[in-house]
Design an enzyme around this catalytic site. Structure first.
Site: not given
Ligand code: EPU
Length: 418
Positions: A22-23, A116, A121, A306, A398
């Site tokens: 998915k990711n 969310c 986030r 995750d 999802r």
């Molecule tokens: N964060 C910030 N500011 C930002 C971006 C992130 O503070 O601009 C914080 C977030 O709030 C969080 C942390 O940094 O506390 C990690 O966020 P990250 O950006 O690494 O995660 P993401 O890109 O939003 C992806 C996956 C998530 C997975 C995380 C961490 C996708 C679509 N989603 O999310 O997947 O948990 O990386 O590995 O790639 C899931 O599949 O269940 C899922 C939530």
């Protein structure tokens, strides 16, 4: 609203094939917008987050052809650069369209994804990075607009946290920027390397992915390409955890075992035996699971956030107390309250959960709070004595491709009712 009905207590046995990631699929589908030619993707999972992403691509003017796991995206007709609120709300990770739209059209307008189920986030790192690449960013009344009419230009970007989504957005937008972009403290997840491979297959020049500095040398145009996304390490690990919690023996094929190392390490500490082949993992559970001193979620190559909920469900059945520490998302224990309905003993204090193993779990009716929490509840129901009902499984849909069919094929007694 669909639910799973589970008659628990069966030992899971057999083998299954892992779905595509998915990711990886979501950012790769968004990155198709960069290309004016047709791109063919393989191993795209049939999950609702992918459907939501395809709806956004269609809205923006792409033509999509889907046959099972193969998706062809023709982005030659992209005209739009606005994503309406309704489509944004369907999927939080739609922020990944920011970089792709900016690079392709010089403009991107979307609503702030907002918090969310699992945390606030914010997207500050994404927006700061787009500014560094030369975009003007306005954020008013929850609507974000980024413009770069003259195009983006390469920059040095130091991320204060190795955000997966921000690293992906920068890589995608920098692919067509003028000059070189260096991302320091980049995320190192396998999905980042997969995105880099896809971008390079289209003619981009990305190097260093998988390490903490990613370098993108911008190119003027991309060409058509074919790419197969990597297996879903979280879905694969969830199925192995299902084997562990039910005292079973499960083989998951079409995996990249190296991507699961931190999870396999914890499952081995819990007493499971693992047999690792080049593209499969077989897990055999012990007669009695052992507690694990500490499970701490970390960015890759650490233990993935995750898989924290499913592994916590496994630890509920272990002998002794385990400590789980969630360091990535501030609200990823919502499922714990529901898990205690099965008789699990868990105390949560902020980011720490103390799990006291219990000899048996009992069937319960529970409500799915989020995707991975839903997977954890399903695992607990499989291990519990008696009947359980997991309500509102659209969260599970999802990210897991018909999870009930995959588990039933491993001899679980589980079915979906509407
Ligand atoms: N964060 C910030 N500011 C930002 C971006 C992130 O503070 O601009 C914080 C977030 O709030 C969080 C942390 O940094 O506390 C990690 O966020 P990250 O950006 O690494 O995660 P993401 O890109 O939003 C992806 C996956 C998530 C997975 C995380 C961490 C996708 C679509 N989603 O999310 O997947 O948990 O990386 O590995 O790639 C899931 O599949 O269940 C899922 C939530």
């Amino acid at each position: 609203m669909s639910s799973f009905l589970v008659s628990g207590g069966r030992t899971l046995t057999g083998e299954t094939v892992c779905q595509g990631s998915k990711n990886s699929s979501l950012p790769i589908l968004a990155a198709c917008i960069l290309n004016e030619h047709t791109v063919t993707l393989e191993n795209i999972p049939e999950i609702s987050d992918v459907e939501a992403t395809l709806r956004i691509l269609t809205f923006l003017g792409c033509k999509i052809r889907r046959e099972g796991a193969r998706v062809a995206v023709d982005a030659s007709g992209v005209t739009g650069s606005d994503i309406p609120d309704g489509l944004m709300r369907e999927m939080r990770s739609s922020v990944i369209f920011l970089g792709a739209l900016l690079a392709r059209t010089g403009r991107a307008a979307l609503s702030a994804p907002g918090g969310c189920e699992i945390g606030l986030r914010p997207i500050d790192l994404h927006l700061e990075a787009m500014e560094k690449l030369g975009a003007s960013v306005t954020d008013a009344a929850g609507r974000i607009e980024c413009t770069a009419p003259q195009g983006l230009r390469g920059a040095v970007i130091r991320l204060s946290f190795p955000s997966v989504g921000a690293t992906e957005n920068i890589m995608i937008s920098a692919a067509l920027a003028a000059g070189q972009t260096r991302i320091h403290n980049a995320a190192r997840e396998p999905e980042i390397s997969d995105l880099a491979d896809f971008l390079n297959a289209m003619g981009a020049r990305v190097s260093g992915a998988g390490g903490s500095t990613v370098i993108v040398d911008g190119v003027k145009k991309l060409h058509g390409a074919a790419h197969s996304v990597i297996p879903d390490r979280i879905a694969g690990a969830t199925l192995l955890a299902a084997g562990a919690v039910t005292g079973g023996r499960v083989r998951v094929k079409k995996l990249i075992p190296a991507h699961l190392e931190p999870v396999l390490d914890i499952l081995e500490r819990a007493g499971c035996d693992t047999e690792i082949r080049s593209d499969s993992v077989t897990l055999s559970a012990p007669a009695a699971l052992k507690s694990v001193k500490t499970v701490r979620t970390m960015p890759y190559p650490g233990f993935p956030t995750d898989i924290q909920p499913p592994v916590t469900a496994v630890l509920c059945r272990a002998q002794g107390a385990s400590v789980v520490i969630e360091t990535i998302f501030e609200n990823r224990y919502k499922y714990v309250g529901e898990l205690t309905r099965f008789g699990a003993k868990i105390r949560v204090d902020g980011r720490v959960a103390v799990v006291e193993g219990v000899p048996r779990l009992y069937g319960a009716n529970v409500l799915t709070p989020d995707l991975r929490g839903g997977a954890a509840l399903t695992l607990a129901a499989l291990a519990a004595e008696g009947e359980s009902r997991i309500e509102d499984v659209r969260h599970i849909d999802r990210g897991y491709e018909s999870l009930e069919h995959t588990l039933a094929a491993l001899s679980a007694d589980i079915r979906r009712i509407d």
